[in-house]
Design a protein around this motif. Sequence first.
Motif, PDB file in Angstrom:
ATOM      1  N   ALA A   1     -24.124 -62.929  52.727  1.00 23.22           N
ATOM      2  CA  ALA A   1     -25.362 -63.289  53.411  1.00 23.22           C
ATOM      3  C   ALA A   1     -26.510 -63.504  52.426  1.00 23.22           C
ATOM      4  N   LYS A   2     -26.555 -62.677  51.392  1.00 21.84           N
ATOM      5  CA  LYS A   2     -27.621 -62.804  50.390  1.00 21.84           C
ATOM      6  C   LYS A   2     -27.539 -64.141  49.677  1.00 21.84           C
ATOM      7  N   GLU A   3     -26.316 -64.546  49.259  1.00 15.69           N
ATOM      8  CA  GLU A   3     -26.176 -65.829  48.564  1.00 15.69           C
ATOM      9  C   GLU A   3     -26.446 -66.999  49.499  1.00 15.69           C
ATOM     10  N   ASN A   4     -26.149 -66.819  50.785  1.00 11.67           N
ATOM     11  CA  ASN A   4     -26.426 -67.870  51.771  1.00 11.67           C
ATOM     12  C   ASN A   4     -27.873 -67.853  52.247  1.00 11.67           C
ATOM     13  N   LYS A   5     -28.662 -66.867  51.707  1.00 17.45           N
ATOM     14  CA  LYS A   5     -30.068 -66.712  52.063  1.00 17.45           C
ATOM     15  C   LYS A   5     -30.244 -66.467  53.554  1.00 17.45           C
ATOM     16  N   LYS A   6     -29.417 -65.549  54.066  1.00 17.98           N
ATOM     17  CA  LYS A   6     -29.458 -65.154  55.463  1.00 17.98           C
ATOM     18  C   LYS A   6     -29.761 -63.663  55.560  1.00 17.98           C
ATOM     19  N   THR A   7     -30.265 -63.260  56.704  1.00 21.43           N
ATOM     20  CA  THR A   7     -30.577 -61.856  56.934  1.00 21.43           C
ATOM     21  C   THR A   7     -29.648 -61.290  57.993  1.00 21.43           C
ATOM     22  N   LEU A   8     -29.032 -60.160  57.699  1.00 22.96           N
ATOM     23  CA  LEU A   8     -28.111 -59.541  58.639  1.00 22.96           C
ATOM     24  C   LEU A   8     -28.837 -58.531  59.507  1.00 22.96           C
ATOM     25  N   SER A   9     -28.375 -58.406  60.737  1.00 26.42           N
ATOM     26  CA  SER A   9     -28.922 -57.392  61.641  1.00 26.42           C
ATOM     27  C   SER A   9     -28.207 -56.062  61.399  1.00 26.42           C
ATOM     28  N   LYS A  10     -28.594 -55.070  62.119  1.00 29.03           N
ATOM     29  CA  LYS A  10     -27.979 -53.752  61.975  1.00 29.03           C
ATOM     30  C   LYS A  10     -26.547 -53.715  62.523  1.00 29.03           C
ATOM     31  N   ASN A  11     -26.120 -54.804  63.193  1.00 26.58           N
ATOM     32  CA  ASN A  11     -24.752 -54.843  63.724  1.00 26.58           C
ATOM     33  C   ASN A  11     -23.707 -54.754  62.619  1.00 26.58           C
TER      34      ASN A  11
END
Length: 561
Positions: A308-318
């Motif tokens: 997710a970091k390399e894709n520049k995305k933010t993950l939820s707590k799920n």
Amino acid sequence: MTNFDDILEEAGKFGRFQKRIFALLCMASMPFAGVYVGVVFQGFTPDHWCRDPGLEQLRENCGLALEKARSLILPLVNSSAGVLPSQCQRYDVDWNFTDLTCENLDRDITEAQHAAWPITSCNNGWDYDYEGRESFVTEFDLVCTDSWLVDVFQAILGVGFLVGSVSIGFLADKFGRKVSFLVSNVLNALTGILVAISPNYISLVVFRALQGFGVKGGWMVAYVLITELVGVEYRRVVGVLFQMVFSCGLIVLALIAYLIPNWRWLQVAFTLPYIIFVSYYWFVPESPRWLLSQNNSSKAVEITEALAKENKKTLSKNIKTLKDDNAHSASGSFMDLIRTPNIRKYTLILSFNWFTSAVVYQGLIMRLGILGGNVYIDFLISGIVEFPAAFLILFTIERVGRRLPFATANIVSGAACLITAFIPESLLWLKTVMACVGRLGITMAFEMVVFVNTELYPTFIRNLGVSVCSTLCDIGGIVVPFLLYRLAVIWLELPLIIFGVLAVIAGGLVLLLPETKGVPLPETIDDIEYPNRNKEDTKTSHQLENLLPSDVTTNKEKVVV
């Protein structure tokens, strides 16, 4: 509980992370082409004839041309190409004790004189017309009565494929995709170099088998790893493009073989990439899906967060509740593939298609090595022809479906092979065009059988079904060298007729399979055996759901009144 596909919705289904891994793993598909069909160049059998030491001395003394000398020592024999000088026999004449002089040798010797001379085998070895190319055939004299050993060289690779794909596939499920991929590359690099330095034929075959053990298994692990990292809707595209890179490897192989005419150095050339692939340990991650199946959710979360970091995305707590939905699912057995009527039919049809695809595809490529002409240009053209196959698949499968393009590709390939066999050599351009059509069709069929196989089996035996059916691909690889080289001795076009018949039958059998476009993947055997009943049950269930609220409302209203 959240599964990996749910997380990919947030982390990116095919972002920068997956594209980088895809590019790296695709490189593993290119040298595979060299191992798979490099025999076209490494096992090239040039024009050859019996060596006669006595005549060689006579040639020097009398200044005879090569063709004239060959006409003196070689009897004429009937072959598939007509009456030609023998490649495996010579006249048994002691040229030092004949009454022939240089003047007599320069004139034609009568048929009666030839008929009186005894004939013997090539007990002094052979001379070759190398054309600047050195193969293991010329080095180990694998011609005439030993020509079948060239077939063994290629067939033993299929044996390695068969054992290795099953063994490394098991290791990949047991110890992980990444570890298995790296181990296979170490084995590929080691055995590839051992093949290149083999001092004799026996060691050559042994090392070739060991190379086959690692190469295909590693290729399959790379295929699985990349498809497990992307979203569901990208798997088919990624899979087709991964196989398309194999076609790029064919083109590169033709160019490298042209630049490196020595079979040993050519072997080194397509072994070197496997040494480089060992460095992937620092660049390619383990499959989070496999980690989840092993209940190693902490490591899976770590890799997913990096994704997710390399894709520049933010993950939820799920992400903290990431689990594998199939961790406790039931496993199937081989009997599940043949116990019930529909699944048994799928298994037989798909197995035959795997076998046919391997035989026709590999046979058409290897046939280029026995046609004569410029093998480098012919091989290059045949590799380029494969590229439209991937685009045709991607264009048709979501518009037309799977069954019709799959069947058409087989039938077109078979028809093209049959037509090519009966086109006279005077129409070489037409013969070449039809051969390219056949190659295009079988390439498309070979790439389609992979994902059609996965869509026809229920979940708990899906991987098993693909593994079992695809073993026929390796058996086809074992059979095809004998089928091609031995039948071509009888008639050069006879293998094409066999290929054509197999492909047409395979295409007809595909029409007996159901269409899977837009159909949910089956989960149970009942989904396969009673598809209409399940549809009716679903329809009835939806009707009841729609009726229930209104009934309840009506009853409530009656109570109130």
